[in-house]
Design an enzyme around this catalytic site. Structure first.
Site, mmCIF file in Angstrom:
data_model
loop_
_atom_site.group_PDB
_atom_site.id
_atom_site.type_symbol
_atom_site.label_atom_id
_atom_site.label_comp_id
_atom_site.label_asym_id
_atom_site.label_seq_id
_atom_site.Cartn_x
_atom_site.Cartn_y
_atom_site.Cartn_z
ATOM 1 N N LYS A 29 20.584 54.174 95.253
ATOM 2 C CA LYS A 29 21.016 53.150 96.866
ATOM 3 C C LYS A 29 21.857 54.971 97.379
ATOM 4 C CE LYS A 29 23.794 49.918 95.887
ATOM 5 N NZ LYS A 29 23.816 50.321 94.609
ATOM 6 N N ARG A 84 29.564 43.095 98.734
ATOM 7 C CA ARG A 84 29.251 43.163 97.647
ATOM 8 C C ARG A 84 29.284 41.309 96.768
ATOM 9 N NH1 ARG A 84 30.041 48.211 95.203
ATOM 10 N NH2 ARG A 84 28.658 48.790 93.379
ATOM 11 N N ARG A 87 23.205 60.388 85.059
ATOM 12 C CA ARG A 87 23.695 61.472 86.119
ATOM 13 C C ARG A 87 25.100 62.086 86.468
ATOM 14 N NH1 ARG A 87 25.777 56.754 90.598
ATOM 15 N NH2 ARG A 87 26.101 55.367 88.991
ATOM 16 N N ARG A 105 30.235 59.915 85.813
ATOM 17 C CA ARG A 105 31.142 59.329 86.303
ATOM 18 C C ARG A 105 31.541 58.668 85.310
ATOM 19 N NH1 ARG A 105 28.791 56.012 91.391
ATOM 20 N NH2 ARG A 105 29.241 54.471 90.652
ATOM 21 N N ARG A 155 29.452 46.058 85.019
ATOM 22 C CA ARG A 155 29.218 46.366 86.284
ATOM 23 C C ARG A 155 27.667 45.475 86.554
ATOM 24 N NH1 ARG A 155 28.296 52.535 87.264
ATOM 25 N NH2 ARG A 155 27.420 52.471 88.502
HETATM 26 P P1 AP5 Z 1 22.233 56.838 92.886
HETATM 27 O O1 AP5 Z 1 21.583 56.983 94.209
HETATM 28 O O2 AP5 Z 1 23.853 57.943 92.573
HETATM 29 O O3 AP5 Z 1 22.731 55.546 92.198
HETATM 30 P P2 AP5 Z 1 23.281 54.475 92.817
HETATM 31 O O4 AP5 Z 1 22.111 53.342 93.487
HETATM 32 O O5 AP5 Z 1 24.139 54.647 94.781
HETATM 33 O O6 AP5 Z 1 23.941 54.322 91.840
HETATM 34 P P3 AP5 Z 1 26.154 53.507 92.477
HETATM 35 O O7 AP5 Z 1 26.514 53.769 91.177
HETATM 36 O O8 AP5 Z 1 26.201 54.548 92.635
HETATM 37 O O9 AP5 Z 1 26.648 52.576 92.956
HETATM 38 P P4 AP5 Z 1 27.381 51.075 92.262
HETATM 39 O O10 AP5 Z 1 26.418 49.920 93.468
HETATM 40 O O11 AP5 Z 1 28.018 51.323 90.981
HETATM 41 O O12 AP5 Z 1 28.686 51.801 92.378
HETATM 42 P P5 AP5 Z 1 29.264 52.425 93.898
HETATM 43 O O13 AP5 Z 1 30.044 53.462 94.051
HETATM 44 O O14 AP5 Z 1 29.047 51.891 95.311
HETATM 45 O O15 AP5 Z 1 21.245 57.345 91.272
HETATM 46 C C1 AP5 Z 1 22.042 56.890 90.053
HETATM 47 C C2 AP5 Z 1 20.776 57.982 89.184
HETATM 48 O O16 AP5 Z 1 19.557 58.000 89.662
HETATM 49 C C3 AP5 Z 1 21.063 59.454 89.684
HETATM 50 O O17 AP5 Z 1 21.487 60.333 88.839
HETATM 51 C C4 AP5 Z 1 19.998 59.832 91.024
HETATM 52 O O18 AP5 Z 1 19.348 60.943 90.464
HETATM 53 C C5 AP5 Z 1 19.134 59.563 90.045
HETATM 54 N N1 AP5 Z 1 17.892 58.914 91.235
HETATM 55 C C6 AP5 Z 1 18.291 58.078 92.407
HETATM 56 N N2 AP5 Z 1 16.509 57.878 92.902
HETATM 57 C C7 AP5 Z 1 15.969 58.658 91.603
HETATM 58 C C8 AP5 Z 1 14.429 58.905 91.429
HETATM 59 N N3 AP5 Z 1 13.632 57.584 92.859
HETATM 60 N N4 AP5 Z 1 14.362 58.856 90.644
HETATM 61 C C9 AP5 Z 1 14.477 59.090 89.901
HETATM 62 N N5 AP5 Z 1 15.968 59.180 89.817
HETATM 63 C C10 AP5 Z 1 16.425 59.023 90.619
HETATM 64 O O19 AP5 Z 1 30.680 51.237 93.408
HETATM 65 C C11 AP5 Z 1 31.565 52.157 91.785
HETATM 66 C C12 AP5 Z 1 32.934 50.896 91.813
HETATM 67 O O20 AP5 Z 1 33.464 50.786 93.204
HETATM 68 C C13 AP5 Z 1 32.063 49.318 91.552
HETATM 69 O O21 AP5 Z 1 32.101 49.297 90.107
HETATM 70 C C14 AP5 Z 1 33.355 48.824 92.314
HETATM 71 O O22 AP5 Z 1 34.526 48.386 91.097
HETATM 72 C C15 AP5 Z 1 33.899 49.217 93.364
HETATM 73 N N6 AP5 Z 1 33.775 49.018 94.591
HETATM 74 C C16 AP5 Z 1 32.076 49.481 95.399
HETATM 75 N N7 AP5 Z 1 33.096 48.868 96.445
HETATM 76 C C17 AP5 Z 1 32.809 47.460 96.386
HETATM 77 C C18 AP5 Z 1 32.920 46.654 97.317
HETATM 78 N N8 AP5 Z 1 32.156 46.290 98.125
HETATM 79 N N9 AP5 Z 1 33.844 45.336 96.337
HETATM 80 C C19 AP5 Z 1 34.254 45.333 95.087
HETATM 81 N N10 AP5 Z 1 34.381 46.549 94.637
HETATM 82 C C20 AP5 Z 1 33.757 47.949 94.937
#
Ligand code: AP5
Length: 251
Positions: A41, A118, A157, A190, A201
């Site tokens: 994402k 979420r 990552r 991370r 997660r």
């Molecule tokens: P990346 O683009 O980083 O993936 P992502 O989907 O953004 O993954 P996240 O782990 O950041 O999502 P998340 O939803 O868990 O985290 P968030 O920060 O929102 O890609 C991943 C890897 O793959 C990278 O290395 C990239 O280079 C590679 N890649 C990408 N595309 C590719 C492709 N096409 N081919 C090959 N490789 C590829 O949340 C973190 C935490 O915050 C949550 O767990 C929670 O505790 C808290 N939180 C945040 N928002 C909320 C909410 N609304 N409610 C409750 N808790 C929340």
């Protein structure tokens, strides 16, 4: 050269203003990205924002930025502990955080929400906030990929400790191992990318977030996107889906 906004209004909330206001956008896109942790994402958000001129609003980024400061309130400390374990932060805290930043939802550049909503309660709160701001959500892009590939993306990552740019050990390696191409900062794994946090997660996603696809499908806002392949191919699919939706007759 266009100066990228520092997204201060989103990161700091309240009365904070971005250093560089967004360029006027005839067609501001207002989008939500859905999908499991690690599906890509954040990577798509970066590409979509460059193409559509929208602003990337990630709730996870706000929490990670807060982690670097040392003025944590008890509520924020609890939230950051939950995040480290891979659990969701409470709806109350997340919704009030977005509420404090709700001006970003009516910004004339548009927005791309990543990681919010979420849960069902967050989705309802977002609908209320959008009503209050007098804006409509254009679409919800839901990225889909088999679990094994997601685990591989998360395991490889690496994130810059300074500018938060995202790399991958094999699919997007930095020019010099361990060093950010953008700012020279140290690349780190991370805390919530450890196997035990990844399991938590994924479970939180299955229980609380996956059902949101139905919520948005029922209101005709969901676009399912196959997240396999290279980032540019996925971007292309996303843009095609948005275009098809824009030209389809309203139901
Ligand atoms: P990346 O683009 O980083 O993936 P992502 O989907 O953004 O993954 P996240 O782990 O950041 O999502 P998340 O939803 O868990 O985290 P968030 O920060 O929102 O890609 C991943 C890897 O793959 C990278 O290395 C990239 O280079 C590679 N890649 C990408 N595309 C590719 C492709 N096409 N081919 C090959 N490789 C590829 O949340 C973190 C935490 O915050 C949550 O767990 C929670 O505790 C808290 N939180 C945040 N928002 C909320 C909410 N609304 N409610 C409750 N808790 C929340």
């Amino acid at each position: 050269m266009t100066v990228q906004s520092d997204r201060a209004a989103w990161f700091e909330g309240g009365e904070a203003k971005c250093s560089q206001p967004p360029s006027p956008n005839d067609r501001p896109f207002r989008l939500v990205l859905l999908g499991p942790p690690g599906v890509g994402k954040g990577t798509q958000a970066e590409l979509l924002c460059k193409t559509l001129g929208t602003c990337h609003l990630s709730t996870g980024d706000v929490f990670r930025a807060a982690q670097c400061r040392n003025d944590h309130s008890p509520a924020l400390r609890t939230a950051l502990d939950a995040m480290r374990r891979g659990e969701l932060v409470s709806d109350g805290l997340v919704v009030s955080m977005v509420q404090e930043r709700s001006n970003c939802l009516s910004c004339f550049g548009g927005f791309l929400l990543d990681g919010f909503p979420r849960t069902a309660a967050q989705a309802e709160a977002l609908d209320d906030l959008l009503d209050q701001q007098g804006v409509r959500l254009d679409a919800v892009l839901s990225y889909e990929l088999p679990l094994a590939e997601i685990v591989d993306r998360l395991g490889g990552r690496r994130t810059c400790s300074k500018c938060k740019a995202v790399f991958h050990t094999t699919s997007r390696p930095p020019h010099q191992e361990g060093v950010c191409d953008m700012c020279g900062g140290e690349l780190i794994q991370r805390e919530d990318d450890r196997p035990e946090s990844i399991r938590v997660r994924m479970q939180a996603y299955e229980e609380s977030t996956r059902p949101l696809a139905d919520y948005y499908e029922k209101s005709g806002r969901l676009l399912r996107i196959n997240a396999a392949g290279a980032p540019d191919e996925i971007l292309e699919r996303s843009l095609e889906a948005l275009q098809a939706k824009a030209s389809a007759p309203r139901t």
